[in-house]
Scaffold this motif. Sequence first.
Motif, PDB file in Angstrom:
ATOM      1  N   GLU A   1       0.831  -1.203   0.000  1.00 55.40           N
ATOM      2  CA  GLU A   1       0.000   0.000   0.000  1.00 55.40           C
ATOM      3  C   GLU A   1       0.864   1.250   0.000  1.00 55.40           C
ATOM      4  O   GLU A   1       1.946   1.269   0.585  1.00 55.40           O
ATOM      5  N   LEU A   2       0.349   2.298  -0.635  1.00 54.67           N
ATOM      6  CA  LEU A   2       1.038   3.578  -0.761  1.00 54.67           C
ATOM      7  C   LEU A   2       0.332   4.619   0.101  1.00 54.67           C
ATOM      8  O   LEU A   2      -0.894   4.749   0.056  1.00 54.67           O
ATOM      9  N   MET A   3       1.104   5.380   0.877  1.00 51.97           N
ATOM     10  CA  MET A   3       0.561   6.460   1.694  1.00 51.97           C
ATOM     11  C   MET A   3       0.255   7.660   0.798  1.00 51.97           C
ATOM     12  O   MET A   3       1.141   8.158   0.103  1.00 51.97           O
ATOM     13  N   VAL A   4      -1.011   8.116   0.835  1.00 53.44           N
ATOM     14  CA  VAL A   4      -1.443   9.266   0.034  1.00 53.44           C
ATOM     15  C   VAL A   4      -2.289  10.186   0.908  1.00 53.44           C
ATOM     16  O   VAL A   4      -2.692   9.816   2.008  1.00 53.44           O
ATOM     17  N   PHE A   5      -2.554  11.386   0.392  1.00 53.91           N
ATOM     18  CA  PHE A   5      -3.403  12.320   1.119  1.00 53.91           C
ATOM     19  C   PHE A   5      -4.151  13.236   0.159  1.00 53.91           C
ATOM     20  O   PHE A   5      -3.807  13.346  -1.018  1.00 53.91           O
ATOM     21  N   VAL A   6      -5.167  13.881   0.710  1.00 52.18           N
ATOM     22  CA  VAL A   6      -5.843  14.985   0.031  1.00 52.18           C
ATOM     23  C   VAL A   6      -5.823  16.176   0.978  1.00 52.18           C
ATOM     24  O   VAL A   6      -5.816  16.008   2.200  1.00 52.18           O
ATOM     25  N   HIS A   7      -5.793  17.367   0.410  1.00 50.39           N
ATOM     26  CA  HIS A   7      -5.897  18.592   1.206  1.00 50.39           C
ATOM     27  C   HIS A   7      -7.320  18.661   1.756  1.00 50.39           C
ATOM     28  O   HIS A   7      -8.274  18.652   0.980  1.00 50.39           O
TER      29      HIS A   7
ATOM     30  N   TRP B   1      -5.851   9.103   8.858  1.00 48.28           N
ATOM     31  CA  TRP B   1      -5.565  10.092   9.893  1.00 48.28           C
ATOM     32  C   TRP B   1      -5.480  11.486   9.268  1.00 48.28           C
ATOM     33  O   TRP B   1      -5.282  11.626   8.073  1.00 48.28           O
ATOM     34  N   ARG B   2      -5.665  12.483  10.113  1.00 53.35           N
ATOM     35  CA  ARG B   2      -5.535  13.886   9.702  1.00 53.35           C
ATOM     36  C   ARG B   2      -4.287  14.451  10.374  1.00 53.35           C
ATOM     37  O   ARG B   2      -4.042  14.215  11.546  1.00 53.35           O
ATOM     38  N   HIS B   3      -3.528  15.226   9.596  1.00 53.23           N
ATOM     39  CA  HIS B   3      -2.333  15.872  10.136  1.00 53.23           C
ATOM     40  C   HIS B   3      -2.296  17.309   9.627  1.00 53.23           C
ATOM     41  O   HIS B   3      -2.671  17.586   8.490  1.00 53.23           O
TER      42      HIS B   3
ATOM     43  N   PHE C   1      -4.157  17.871   6.163  1.00 51.15           N
ATOM     44  CA  PHE C   1      -4.105  16.810   5.159  1.00 51.15           C
ATOM     45  C   PHE C   1      -4.807  15.579   5.723  1.00 51.15           C
ATOM     46  O   PHE C   1      -4.589  15.216   6.882  1.00 51.15           O
ATOM     47  N   ASP C   2      -5.624  14.922   4.906  1.00 48.95           N
ATOM     48  CA  ASP C   2      -6.264  13.661   5.273  1.00 48.95           C
ATOM     49  C   ASP C   2      -5.526  12.525   4.580  1.00 48.95           C
ATOM     50  O   ASP C   2      -5.551  12.418   3.349  1.00 48.95           O
ATOM     51  N   PHE C   3      -4.870  11.688   5.382  1.00 49.57           N
ATOM     52  CA  PHE C   3      -4.046  10.589   4.876  1.00 49.57           C
ATOM     53  C   PHE C   3      -4.806   9.272   4.879  1.00 49.57           C
ATOM     54  O   PHE C   3      -5.652   9.032   5.736  1.00 49.57           O
ATOM     55  N   TYR C   4      -4.427   8.424   3.932  1.00 46.26           N
ATOM     56  CA  TYR C   4      -4.949   7.054   3.858  1.00 46.26           C
ATOM     57  C   TYR C   4      -3.998   6.218   3.003  1.00 46.26           C
ATOM     58  O   TYR C   4      -3.018   6.735   2.463  1.00 46.26           O
ATOM     59  N   TRP C   5      -4.284   4.931   2.909  1.00 49.03           N
ATOM     60  CA  TRP C   5      -3.430   3.999   2.171  1.00 49.03           C
ATOM     61  C   TRP C   5      -4.153   3.509   0.926  1.00 49.03           C
ATOM     62  O   TRP C   5      -5.325   3.154   0.981  1.00 49.03           O
ATOM     63  N   LEU C   6      -3.442   3.477  -0.201  1.00 46.11           N
ATOM     64  CA  LEU C   6      -3.975   2.961  -1.460  1.00 46.11           C
ATOM     65  C   LEU C   6      -3.223   1.704  -1.862  1.00 46.11           C
ATOM     66  O   LEU C   6      -1.987   1.673  -1.795  1.00 46.11           O
TER      67      LEU C   6
END
Length: 152
Positions: free
Chosen positions: A19-25, A101-103, A117-122
């Motif tokens: 899985e790859l760590m990604v985020f959206v603003h 998670w949010r950071h 940023f809202d992070f999640y795994w793809l």
Amino acid sequence: MSTKSTTKKVIAYVTNKDELMVFVHTDFPEAGVQVPAGTVEESEDPSEAVVREIYQESGIKGVRLIELLGIYQYNMSPYRQEIQERYVYHLELTEPTPSTWRHWEMYSSTNEKSIAFDFYWLKLDGSALDLAVGQGYFLPKLTCKIKKVTIE
């Protein structure tokens, strides 16, 4: 005629198994899905900058640098008159991390207030991951490497 400046940047492909760590603003989802990235400071090595950027943007400290996947140039037109020389690194997660998670980035060079940023795994399953602003350039290479490791 204006000339474009060249800026050294780092891009972090942080993986947890396949899985790859990604985020959206959080406040600007239209900016697209991204991975941690940022500017290499003047006296900084890109391999140091990538670890710093991961921490600043995600709050994650537990990563291990695997390799430099490659370097490429990206033209930021029409957004900025800038050519980015991008150093793309593969790093592995070394500590437990939530699935989402949010950071808040507190050290943004482009904004005085913090950015959420809202992070999640793809899953890196070979399907096209459409990362914003050309960040997915070396994803096919990473996906091939991840598949070989998980098969063996």
